[in-house]
Design a protein around this motif. Structure first.
Motif, mmCIF file in Angstrom:
data_model
loop_
_atom_site.group_PDB
_atom_site.id
_atom_site.type_symbol
_atom_site.label_atom_id
_atom_site.label_comp_id
_atom_site.label_asym_id
_atom_site.label_seq_id
_atom_site.Cartn_x
_atom_site.Cartn_y
_atom_site.Cartn_z
ATOM 1 N N GLU A 102 37.957 45.664 33.703
ATOM 2 C CA GLU A 102 37.171 46.781 33.170
ATOM 3 C C GLU A 102 35.758 46.795 33.763
ATOM 4 O O GLU A 102 35.231 47.847 34.114
ATOM 5 C CB GLU A 102 37.114 46.711 31.641
ATOM 6 C CG GLU A 102 36.487 47.925 30.999
ATOM 7 C CD GLU A 102 37.208 49.221 31.329
ATOM 8 O OE1 GLU A 102 36.518 50.256 31.476
ATOM 9 O OE2 GLU A 102 38.445 49.226 31.449
ATOM 10 N N ASP A 141 41.332 41.091 31.521
ATOM 11 C CA ASP A 141 41.189 42.508 31.182
ATOM 12 C C ASP A 141 39.719 42.930 31.189
ATOM 13 O O ASP A 141 39.376 44.007 31.679
ATOM 14 C CB ASP A 141 41.797 42.807 29.812
ATOM 15 C CG ASP A 141 43.312 42.740 29.809
ATOM 16 O OD1 ASP A 141 43.928 42.776 30.904
ATOM 17 O OD2 ASP A 141 43.890 42.636 28.702
ATOM 18 N N ASP A 142 38.844 42.075 30.668
ATOM 19 C CA ASP A 142 37.406 42.368 30.656
ATOM 20 C C ASP A 142 36.852 42.420 32.081
ATOM 21 O O ASP A 142 36.029 43.281 32.403
ATOM 22 C CB ASP A 142 36.642 41.332 29.846
ATOM 23 C CG ASP A 142 36.876 41.449 28.355
ATOM 24 O OD1 ASP A 142 37.418 42.488 27.903
ATOM 25 O OD2 ASP A 142 36.519 40.493 27.632
ATOM 26 N N SER A 178 44.379 30.423 26.277
ATOM 27 C CA SER A 178 44.630 31.400 25.211
ATOM 28 C C SER A 178 43.713 32.622 25.332
ATOM 29 O O SER A 178 43.990 33.665 24.746
ATOM 30 C CB SER A 178 44.437 30.746 23.839
ATOM 31 O OG SER A 178 43.096 30.325 23.674
ATOM 32 N N ASN A 179 42.637 32.492 26.089
ATOM 33 C CA ASN A 179 41.706 33.606 26.287
ATOM 34 C C ASN A 179 41.880 34.289 27.634
ATOM 35 O O ASN A 179 41.153 35.242 27.944
ATOM 36 C CB ASN A 179 40.260 33.108 26.170
ATOM 37 C CG ASN A 179 39.954 32.595 24.797
ATOM 38 O OD1 ASN A 179 40.437 33.121 23.807
ATOM 39 N ND2 ASN A 179 39.154 31.545 24.718
ATOM 40 N N TRP A 180 42.794 33.807 28.456
ATOM 41 C CA TRP A 180 42.896 34.293 29.839
ATOM 42 C C TRP A 180 43.190 35.786 29.914
ATOM 43 O O TRP A 180 42.534 36.512 30.655
ATOM 44 C CB TRP A 180 43.955 33.506 30.603
ATOM 45 C CG TRP A 180 44.171 34.069 31.967
ATOM 46 C CD1 TRP A 180 45.269 34.730 32.415
ATOM 47 C CD2 TRP A 180 43.243 34.062 33.054
ATOM 48 N NE1 TRP A 180 45.091 35.129 33.708
ATOM 49 C CE2 TRP A 180 43.849 34.731 34.128
ATOM 50 C CE3 TRP A 180 41.954 33.569 33.216
ATOM 51 C CZ2 TRP A 180 43.212 34.919 35.343
ATOM 52 C CZ3 TRP A 180 41.322 33.743 34.429
ATOM 53 C CH2 TRP A 180 41.954 34.410 35.481
ATOM 54 N N ASN A 181 44.161 36.272 29.166
ATOM 55 C CA ASN A 181 44.523 37.695 29.261
ATOM 56 C C ASN A 181 43.359 38.597 28.868
ATOM 57 O O ASN A 181 43.090 39.589 29.540
ATOM 58 C CB ASN A 181 45.748 38.005 28.405
ATOM 59 C CG ASN A 181 47.013 37.464 29.022
ATOM 60 O OD1 ASN A 181 47.133 37.385 30.245
ATOM 61 N ND2 ASN A 181 47.955 37.059 28.194
ATOM 62 N N LYS A 182 42.661 38.275 27.802
ATOM 63 C CA LYS A 182 41.496 39.063 27.390
ATOM 64 C C LYS A 182 40.406 38.981 28.454
ATOM 65 O O LYS A 182 39.778 39.982 28.799
ATOM 66 C CB LYS A 182 40.971 38.543 26.041
ATOM 67 C CG LYS A 182 39.633 39.104 25.631
ATOM 68 C CD LYS A 182 39.765 40.463 24.970
ATOM 69 C CE LYS A 182 38.456 40.917 24.351
ATOM 70 N NZ LYS A 182 37.689 41.827 25.148
ATOM 71 N N PHE A 183 40.192 37.796 28.992
ATOM 72 C CA PHE A 183 39.168 37.603 30.016
ATOM 73 C C PHE A 183 39.459 38.444 31.255
ATOM 74 O O PHE A 183 38.595 39.152 31.748
ATOM 75 C CB PHE A 183 39.065 36.119 30.379
ATOM 76 C CG PHE A 183 38.108 35.853 31.489
ATOM 77 C CD1 PHE A 183 36.737 35.865 31.258
ATOM 78 C CD2 PHE A 183 38.563 35.618 32.774
ATOM 79 C CE1 PHE A 183 35.842 35.635 32.292
ATOM 80 C CE2 PHE A 183 37.672 35.383 33.806
ATOM 81 C CZ PHE A 183 36.315 35.393 33.563
#
Length: 82
Positions: free
Chosen positions: A43, A39-40, A32-37
């Motif tokens: 960046e 993206d970070d 559930s955190n993969w996309n945010k991870f």
């Protein structure tokens, strides 16, 4: 589900080891955190590119900072931005 990345450095030192050290590390991210991870991470890599001239997909090896390698000499002359 969890996604796991495991990496090692050095060797186990069982037979004629060139080093006394063996390091095993892992990174665990819930799906559930993969996309945010990711993206970070992208960046972060872009900041390394913009501030320190690393290529986006370049592998970075800590040992090369401490050896006589000239690979990272450009870090001492590039514009250090925060």
């Amino acid at each position: 589900m969890y996604l796991v990345y495991v990496d090692e450095s050095g060797d186990t030192g069982l037979v004629k080891s060139p080093t006394r050290y063996f390091i095993l590390s892992a990174l665990i991210v819930h799906e559930s955190n993969w996309n945010k991870f990711i993206d970070d991470i992208i960046e972060f890599r872009k900041r390394l590119r913009d501030n320190y001239k690393f290529k986006l997909r370049e592998e970075i090896h800590a040992a090369e900072f401490f050896q006589t390698s000239k690979k990272y000499d450009h870090l001492y002359t590039c514009n250090m931005k925060s």
